[in-house]
Enzyme design. Structure first.
Site, PDB file in Angstrom:
ATOM      1  N   HIS A 109       0.845  -1.205   0.000  1.00  0.00           N
ATOM      2  CA  HIS A 109       0.000   0.000   0.000  1.00  0.00           C
ATOM      3  C   HIS A 109       0.878   1.252   0.000  1.00  0.00           C
ATOM      4  O   HIS A 109       0.687   2.155  -0.810  1.00  0.00           O
ATOM      5  CB  HIS A 109      -0.933   0.001   1.216  1.00  0.00           C
ATOM      6  CG  HIS A 109      -1.533   1.346   1.526  1.00  0.00           C
ATOM      7  ND1 HIS A 109      -2.494   1.920   0.726  1.00  0.00           N
ATOM      8  CD2 HIS A 109      -1.300   2.235   2.525  1.00  0.00           C
ATOM      9  CE1 HIS A 109      -2.835   3.104   1.232  1.00  0.00           C
ATOM     10  NE2 HIS A 109      -2.113   3.324   2.314  1.00  0.00           N
ATOM     11  N   ASP A 126       8.161  21.718 -25.950  1.00  0.00           N
ATOM     12  CA  ASP A 126       8.065  20.368 -25.382  1.00  0.00           C
ATOM     13  C   ASP A 126       9.076  20.282 -24.255  1.00  0.00           C
ATOM     14  O   ASP A 126       9.711  21.283 -23.922  1.00  0.00           O
ATOM     15  CB  ASP A 126       8.355  19.291 -26.459  1.00  0.00           C
ATOM     16  CG  ASP A 126       7.713  17.947 -26.095  1.00  0.00           C
ATOM     17  OD1 ASP A 126       7.904  17.498 -24.945  1.00  0.00           O
ATOM     18  OD2 ASP A 126       7.017  17.353 -26.945  1.00  0.00           O
ATOM     19  N   TRP A 149       6.974  -0.195   4.259  1.00  0.00           N
ATOM     20  CA  TRP A 149       7.699   0.408   3.130  1.00  0.00           C
ATOM     21  C   TRP A 149       9.106   0.813   3.521  1.00  0.00           C
ATOM     22  O   TRP A 149       9.949   1.049   2.673  1.00  0.00           O
ATOM     23  CB  TRP A 149       6.937   1.615   2.575  1.00  0.00           C
ATOM     24  CG  TRP A 149       7.156   2.893   3.303  1.00  0.00           C
ATOM     25  CD1 TRP A 149       6.743   3.163   4.580  1.00  0.00           C
ATOM     26  CD2 TRP A 149       7.839   4.064   2.834  1.00  0.00           C
ATOM     27  NE1 TRP A 149       7.121   4.440   4.918  1.00  0.00           N
ATOM     28  CE2 TRP A 149       7.794   5.024   3.866  1.00  0.00           C
ATOM     29  CE3 TRP A 149       8.474   4.415   1.633  1.00  0.00           C
ATOM     30  CZ2 TRP A 149       8.363   6.293   3.758  1.00  0.00           C
ATOM     31  CZ3 TRP A 149       9.045   5.680   1.530  1.00  0.00           C
ATOM     32  CH2 TRP A 149       8.983   6.603   2.578  1.00  0.00           C
ATOM     33  N   SER A 177      13.602   6.130 -13.168  1.00  0.00           N
ATOM     34  CA  SER A 177      12.569   6.923 -13.812  1.00  0.00           C
ATOM     35  C   SER A 177      12.534   8.335 -13.232  1.00  0.00           C
ATOM     36  O   SER A 177      12.483   9.328 -13.966  1.00  0.00           O
ATOM     37  CB  SER A 177      11.215   6.221 -13.656  1.00  0.00           C
ATOM     38  OG  SER A 177      10.175   7.121 -13.873  1.00  0.00           O
ATOM     39  N   SER A 178      12.597   8.421 -11.904  1.00  0.00           N
ATOM     40  CA  SER A 178      12.525   9.738 -11.258  1.00  0.00           C
ATOM     41  C   SER A 178      13.717  10.605 -11.630  1.00  0.00           C
ATOM     42  O   SER A 178      13.581  11.805 -11.857  1.00  0.00           O
ATOM     43  CB  SER A 178      12.512   9.581  -9.743  1.00  0.00           C
ATOM     44  OG  SER A 178      11.323   9.001  -9.330  1.00  0.00           O
ATOM     45  N   HIS A 219      13.313  11.554   4.412  1.00  0.00           N
ATOM     46  CA  HIS A 219      12.751  12.843   4.789  1.00  0.00           C
ATOM     47  C   HIS A 219      12.627  13.809   3.623  1.00  0.00           C
ATOM     48  O   HIS A 219      11.557  14.362   3.402  1.00  0.00           O
ATOM     49  CB  HIS A 219      13.413  13.495   6.004  1.00  0.00           C
ATOM     50  CG  HIS A 219      12.499  14.569   6.493  1.00  0.00           C
ATOM     51  ND1 HIS A 219      11.380  14.299   7.233  1.00  0.00           N
ATOM     52  CD2 HIS A 219      12.428  15.883   6.218  1.00  0.00           C
ATOM     53  CE1 HIS A 219      10.688  15.409   7.411  1.00  0.00           C
ATOM     54  NE2 HIS A 219      11.299  16.382   6.820  1.00  0.00           N
ATOM     55  N   GLU A 244      12.151  12.968   0.746  1.00  0.00           N
ATOM     56  CA  GLU A 244      11.053  12.386  -0.030  1.00  0.00           C
ATOM     57  C   GLU A 244       9.713  13.021   0.349  1.00  0.00           C
ATOM     58  O   GLU A 244       8.853  13.262  -0.503  1.00  0.00           O
ATOM     59  CB  GLU A 244      11.007  10.867   0.191  1.00  0.00           C
ATOM     60  CG  GLU A 244       9.773  10.160  -0.363  1.00  0.00           C
ATOM     61  CD  GLU A 244       9.701  10.152  -1.885  1.00  0.00           C
ATOM     62  OE1 GLU A 244      10.754  10.347  -2.529  1.00  0.00           O
ATOM     63  OE2 GLU A 244       8.596   9.966  -2.415  1.00  0.00           O
ATOM     64  N   TYR A 271       9.204  16.011   1.131  1.00  0.00           N
ATOM     65  CA  TYR A 271       9.085  17.296   0.442  1.00  0.00           C
ATOM     66  C   TYR A 271       9.054  17.129  -1.061  1.00  0.00           C
ATOM     67  O   TYR A 271       8.538  17.982  -1.768  1.00  0.00           O
ATOM     68  CB  TYR A 271      10.190  18.244   0.912  1.00  0.00           C
ATOM     69  CG  TYR A 271       9.972  18.533   2.371  1.00  0.00           C
ATOM     70  CD1 TYR A 271       8.943  19.372   2.766  1.00  0.00           C
ATOM     71  CD2 TYR A 271      10.694  17.876   3.354  1.00  0.00           C
ATOM     72  CE1 TYR A 271       8.659  19.570   4.096  1.00  0.00           C
ATOM     73  CE2 TYR A 271      10.418  18.071   4.690  1.00  0.00           C
ATOM     74  CZ  TYR A 271       9.400  18.917   5.066  1.00  0.00           C
ATOM     75  OH  TYR A 271       9.104  19.099   6.379  1.00  0.00           O
ATOM     76  N   SER A 308      -0.341  27.051  -5.084  1.00  0.00           N
ATOM     77  CA  SER A 308       0.058  28.429  -5.349  1.00  0.00           C
ATOM     78  C   SER A 308      -0.423  28.924  -6.708  1.00  0.00           C
ATOM     79  O   SER A 308      -0.351  30.116  -6.999  1.00  0.00           O
ATOM     80  CB  SER A 308       1.579  28.570  -5.269  1.00  0.00           C
ATOM     81  OG  SER A 308       2.027  28.167  -3.995  1.00  0.00           O
ATOM     82  N   HIS A 328      14.841  12.407  12.993  1.00  0.00           N
ATOM     83  CA  HIS A 328      13.620  12.545  13.799  1.00  0.00           C
ATOM     84  C   HIS A 328      12.660  11.380  13.543  1.00  0.00           C
ATOM     85  O   HIS A 328      11.664  11.260  14.231  1.00  0.00           O
ATOM     86  CB  HIS A 328      12.938  13.908  13.608  1.00  0.00           C
ATOM     87  CG  HIS A 328      12.365  14.142  12.244  1.00  0.00           C
ATOM     88  ND1 HIS A 328      12.293  15.385  11.681  1.00  0.00           N
ATOM     89  CD2 HIS A 328      11.814  13.306  11.343  1.00  0.00           C
ATOM     90  CE1 HIS A 328      11.733  15.289  10.484  1.00  0.00           C
ATOM     91  NE2 HIS A 328      11.439  14.044  10.260  1.00  0.00           N
ATOM     92  N   HIS A 329      12.972  10.558  12.546  1.00  0.00           N
ATOM     93  CA  HIS A 329      12.205   9.322  12.358  1.00  0.00           C
ATOM     94  C   HIS A 329      12.749   8.212  13.239  1.00  0.00           C
ATOM     95  O   HIS A 329      12.244   7.101  13.218  1.00  0.00           O
ATOM     96  CB  HIS A 329      12.268   8.877  10.896  1.00  0.00           C
ATOM     97  CG  HIS A 329      11.651   9.850   9.946  1.00  0.00           C
ATOM     98  ND1 HIS A 329      10.337   9.789   9.566  1.00  0.00           N
ATOM     99  CD2 HIS A 329      12.175  10.931   9.315  1.00  0.00           C
ATOM    100  CE1 HIS A 329      10.072  10.789   8.730  1.00  0.00           C
ATOM    101  NE2 HIS A 329      11.159  11.490   8.561  1.00  0.00           N
ATOM    102  N   THR A 375       7.420  26.690   6.565  1.00  0.00           N
ATOM    103  CA  THR A 375       6.100  26.138   6.269  1.00  0.00           C
ATOM    104  C   THR A 375       5.013  27.121   6.690  1.00  0.00           C
ATOM    105  O   THR A 375       4.037  27.337   5.975  1.00  0.00           O
ATOM    106  CB  THR A 375       5.904  24.786   6.987  1.00  0.00           C
ATOM    107  OG1 THR A 375       7.056  23.989   6.756  1.00  0.00           O
ATOM    108  CG2 THR A 375       4.686  24.065   6.460  1.00  0.00           C
ATOM    109  N   LYS A 419       4.596  29.888   4.199  1.00  0.00           N
ATOM    110  CA  LYS A 419       3.789  29.521   3.035  1.00  0.00           C
ATOM    111  C   LYS A 419       2.303  29.625   3.352  1.00  0.00           C
ATOM    112  O   LYS A 419       1.520  30.178   2.579  1.00  0.00           O
ATOM    113  CB  LYS A 419       4.134  28.107   2.556  1.00  0.00           C
ATOM    114  CG  LYS A 419       5.568  27.973   2.111  1.00  0.00           C
ATOM    115  CD  LYS A 419       5.804  26.744   1.275  1.00  0.00           C
ATOM    116  CE  LYS A 419       5.107  26.847  -0.052  1.00  0.00           C
ATOM    117  NZ  LYS A 419       5.828  27.678  -1.009  1.00  0.00           N
ATOM    118  N   ARG A 467       1.128   1.010  15.437  1.00  0.00           N
ATOM    119  CA  ARG A 467       0.778   0.859  14.029  1.00  0.00           C
ATOM    120  C   ARG A 467       1.252  -0.512  13.544  1.00  0.00           C
ATOM    121  O   ARG A 467       1.948  -1.233  14.251  1.00  0.00           O
ATOM    122  CB  ARG A 467       1.405   1.965  13.192  1.00  0.00           C
ATOM    123  CG  ARG A 467       2.916   1.989  13.259  1.00  0.00           C
ATOM    124  CD  ARG A 467       3.489   3.224  12.629  1.00  0.00           C
ATOM    125  NE  ARG A 467       3.427   3.163  11.179  1.00  0.00           N
ATOM    126  CZ  ARG A 467       4.353   3.701  10.360  1.00  0.00           C
ATOM    127  NH1 ARG A 467       5.382   4.336  10.863  1.00  0.00           N
ATOM    128  NH2 ARG A 467       4.242   3.616   9.060  1.00  0.00           N
TER     129      ARG A 467
END
Ligand SMILES: [Cu+2]
Lengths: 383, 529
Positions: B82, B111, B147, B174-175, B258, B260, B262, B273, B307-308, B333, B336, B455
């Protein structure tokens, strides 16, 4: 304005059908008991973290309400439908500086108590009792290393019957939060917990003490607590550790000094009795009967009661080359495990008698009929 | 969607570029940024459905205490797939789809810079997606590690794990290709007069995101390659018995993980925006500070990974440093959020579906930001780590942040893509249903986490039963509501009110070309004053 509200109401009406399902379920939900916040922890360090959390949540809530009140007013007053015309401003250095600096100051105000709470929490020095906690797939091992009760060691497993989990029996009050051997500690004493693991990473967590410490295989980490209230406290493994991660609870009983002393006495007697006579020669029936019990606490989760395992994930024992082949290999597999798989090295967890009996059981159950009785002395020799 | 554009492109006589293959081969060989953008978006939605179906398996099992629907081992596979499918298969490709469609239109380029590589970076995706989904059907099933793929658990897994590793490698390739393309396009193909500081905010967010991707995807590839060699070639990077350390993997993983967050959030900010100024009929407030805020969020995101990992046993000084650094993210943040509010302030607001989703984003993402701030405080995080509070937090950031803004963007640009207006009534219904069921699903998970529910467990103690039931009902409602979106899109492609060139009266080059956008646009670069 009114037109928007009217339209909104119309859309809401359109979705009533699906919401109906929700309301149909409401009566049963309304009667239920809900917990909205943490239970206040029973240790001083935990309590300070708890108050910090409540206070921060309030600060966030206030900022949230203020910002969205401003936005709410704007959404109400500056609508095109009430004829509001767009202004054209698009920057204001002073305002932008203010809302960069003010949040920064708020953060500093939060950081001060946050630092204090953390420093208190991390203090594991000068413990009264030190206990080593070892995570296994899927149970906990406890080893009283220092202080009163030194030398006590035992394994703690889930005691909720499988029938409750599968819904064949009504679920008990402490469903999934009960164990056969809870860890017992005295009240108002500083307990240092050393965590490690035997196979994968687990995490020893006790919400009531505000403690969570990962147990990393090959390394020792520590944490500490001093509980101020007697009682039974329940937690769970908090790092995904495989299939039965949800089924390895932690139960701590915090008791008075007298009760603790009695418990220590009792445990020592039990351990002496369990050690038994190392030279005893077991018969097939004795060994198999005892082995079945060992199997039920240590092996059944993967290899299953019928010995067939779970295809693709856990190997079958029924008819397997190891359980029907030369016994030396079988003994070595149980003692040392198999690297890169979930098969643990049980040599570190179980006694010679346990291992001998479980191997006897495995070699003489289901379709396996070797007729061999494995003696504890053979295990001792193979270690 | 693009099938329609293509047809229109031909009708309007833009077919001056020789013969295009037709049928399936058209899509396999296409180098057109609009075709590729559409394929990305369709792929993303398909993966969104697959990943969503998996979450419904999870929520079905959690509907009540006890094991009813799946085995614990399969449950673990579901939570793993998932997340991997939603993050890498649904959300990231969705924003790459937006980038493909909109960046050339917004900067006045004909293009993408590397049109053939663009084709290649898309066609890797279905292969990678099949690897992930297909891993369910090999012996032992998919990886059951979550994951995050933490060893030593991931060392124990079967070949499903190897497929996940290979899938992640492909997704990373790909990315990276997509990012190189985006950076080159933005830096080199802007129309004359469009300086960087005149660029639409969506392009800015993608420019910075692309740099983030190039920086961290190789880090993830390295981490999973080390897993692969630990699994099969006898290395012991993550095995203490050979001098390694399981926690090393977590450091590398979150050094990727982390930023990721953002990578997913910044393009979402970009879409918001665009949408908020359009429906406020006012230019975005604080353009310059917005750009600086995005850049500083991106930079800080490299320095907060642990922090994870507050509960892994990092020393006090490390915990303090990571706490302060993490709290710091709240500043840009906040800037924004304040800028978006100020953009609406004294505007001329209307509330069409894109704006509703943008407002929903703002409201829910801010909530997710606040729970993030709570979690940044180490002493509190230790209580909440690996509980449902964290699950609630990151779904507020991911679903409310990325998915709501993807919907805002989709409704905003659908008229430009298809040439038709979508059904506004159904669009609004989709929004309100999504908003309601999203909160029903995830808001209650905060309470579960506070009450201590871990979890990644398939079964739970009785005191968690009520909120889990509510959450499961919400999840099914949320899932079903998304089918409405599919219907709205198909209906919009098939017909509907003709869309004008500038449907929303918004500034920006994309609104100067007809709707639907012709197959080839800006062959002569426009001049921006
Ligand atoms: Cu565990």
């Amino acid at each position: 304005m009114n037109l928007t509200v009217y339209r909104l109401a119309k859309h809401l009406g359109a979705k009533m059908g699906s919401i109906g399902l929700f309301f149909a379920l409401l009566p049963s939900l309304a009667m239920a008991k809900y917990e909205y916040n943490m239970e206040p922890p029973v240790s001083a360090t935990g309590l300070s973290a708890y108050h910090l959390h409540n206070w921060m949540t309030m600060v966030c809530l206030v900022i949230f309400v203020v910002v969205f009140a401003v936005l709410g007013y704007s959404l109400y007053a500056h609508r095109k439908s009430v004829g509001h015309k767009a202004a054209s401003f698009h920057e204001n250095t002073l305002v932008e500086l203010a809302w960069t600096i003010v949040p920064f100051l708020i953060l500093i105000v939060i950081a001060v108590p946050a630092t204090k709470a953390l420093i208190a929490m991390k203090d594991t020095s000068e413990p009264d009792i030190t206990i080593k906690v070892t995570g296994y797939q899927w149970k906990w091992g406890y080893d009283y290393l220092k202080g009163d009760g030194e030398g006590i060691k035992f394994i703690s497993t889930l005691s909720t019957p499988q029938a409750q989990i599968n819904g064949q029996e009504p679920k008990g009050e402490n469903y999934l939060l009960e164990v056969d051997n809870p860890i017992v500690v005295p009240v108002n004493k500083k307990i240092r917990i050393l965590t490690t693991a035997n196979d994968v990473i687990h995490s020893w967590a006790m919400p009531a003490f505000a403690i969570k410490q990962d147990a990393v295989p090959g390394f020792i980490r520590d944490t500490a607590f001093r509980v101020e209230k007697e009682g039974t406290y329940r937690g769970q493994c908090s790092e995904l550790c495989g299939k039965d991660h949800g089924f390895m609870p932690i139960v701590v009983e915090v008791v008075s000094d007298e009760k603790y002393a009695a418990w220590v006495e009792d445990q020592k007697k039990k351990m002496a009795a369990a050690a038994g006579d190392p030279n005893k020669v077991w018969t097939l029936d004795e060994s198999k009967a005892y082995g079945e019990k060992v199997y039920a606490t240590n092996c059944v989760a993967c290899h299953q009661a019928n010995g067939k395992g779970i295809p693709g994930a856990f190997k079958a024992l029924d008819g397997s080359p190891i359980a029907t082949g030369p016994k030396a290999e079988h003994i070595s597999r149980v003692l040392n495990g198999k690297a890169g798989t979930a098969m643990a090295a049980f040599g570190k967890q179980l006694s010679d008698a346990d291992i001998a009996a479980v191997i006897t059981y495995e070699r003489n159950s289901w379709s396996n009929k070797t007729g061999e009785v494995i003696q504890p002395s053979e295990i001792k020799a193979a270690r | 969607m693009a099938a329609v554009d293509h047809a229109h492109g031909h009708e309007h006589g833009h077919d001056g570029h020789g013969h295009h293959p037709t049928g399936l081969m058209r899509w396999v060989t296409t180098t057109n940024h609009k075709d590729i953008g559409s394929m990305y978006l369709w792929f993303s939605f398909a993966m969104f459905m697959v990943g969503g179906a998996m979450s419904l398996v999870i929520r079905a099992e959690l509907f009540q205490p006890g094991l009813q629907v799946v085995s614990p081992a399969f449950y673990n596979q579901m939570i793993t797939l998932h997340a991997l499918i939603m993050v890498f298969g649904a959300i990231m490709p969705a924003f790459v789809g937006f980038a493909n469609w909109m960046i050339p239109l917004q900067i006045g380029a004909p293009d993408m810079a590397f049109a053939r590589m663009n084709n290649w970076s898309f066609w890797i995706l279905p292969v990678a997606g099949s690897m992930l989904v297909g891993s369910m059907f090999v012996p032992g099933g998919a990886s059951g590690t979550g994951w995050t793929l933490y060893p030593p658990l991931s060392i124990q897994m079967g070949m499903g794990m190897d497929m996940a590793i290979f899938g992640v490698h492909l997704l990373g390739m790909s990315s990276i290709m997509g990012s190189i393309n985006i950076i080159t396009t933005i830096l080199n193909l802007r129309a004359p007069g469009m300086t960087l500081m005149k660029m639409p905010m969506f392009c800015w967010t993608w420019l910075i995101t692309a740099y983030l991707l190039i920086a961290v995807m190789p880090v993830l590839a390295g981490a999973v390659t080390m897993l692969l060699t630990d699994r099969h070639f006898g290395t012991t990077f993550f095995d203490a018995a050979g001098g390694g350390d399981p926690v090393l993997f977590q450091h590398i993983f979150w050094f990727f993980g982390h930023p990721e967050v953002y990578i997913i959030a910044l393009p979402a900010f970009g879409v918001i925006s665009e949408v908020i100024p359009a429906f406020s009929r006012k230019p975005i407030f604080g353009y310059t500070s917005m750009v600086y805020a995005i850049a500083s969020i991106a930079i800080i995101s490299f320095f907060v990974w642990a922090h994870h990992m507050y509960t892994t046993g990092i020393p006090l000084t490390g915990q303090l440093y990571f706490m302060y650094a993490t709290m710091l993210i709240a500043v840009p943040t906040g800037v924004k959020v304040f800028n978006w509010v100020a953009t609406m302030w004294r505007g001329e607001l209307t509330f069409e579906t894109p704006m509703l989703f943008a407002l929903g984003f703002l409201f829910l993402f801010t909530l997710g930001g606040f729970s993030g701030l709570v979690l940044s405080v180490t002493a509190v995080d230790i209580m909440l780590q690996d509980t449902y509070y964290v699950v609630a937090h990151f779904h507020y950031v991911m679903v409310a942040g990325a998915v709501f803004s993807a919907y805002a963007g989709a409704y905003y640009w659908l008229p430009k893509w298809t040439g038709h207006m979508y059904d506004e009534t159904l669009g609004k219904a989709h929004f309100w249903l999504t908003l309601f069921f999203f909160n029903l699903t995830f808001f209650v998970q905060h309470f579960l986490g506070l009450a201590g529910m871990p979890r990644r467990i398939p079964d739970y103690a009785l005191q968690f039963a009520e909120f889990n039931k509510l959450s499961s009902i919400g999840a099914f409602g949320l899932g079903l509501s998304q089918l409405l979106f599919l219907y709205v899109v198909i209906k919009c492609i098939k017909g509907g009110k003709k869309a004008e060139a500038n449907v929303w009266g918004a500034p920006g080059l994309e609104w100067t070309v007809p709707s639907p956008a012709p197959y080839h646009t800006f062959e002569e670069p426009p001049v921006v004053k």
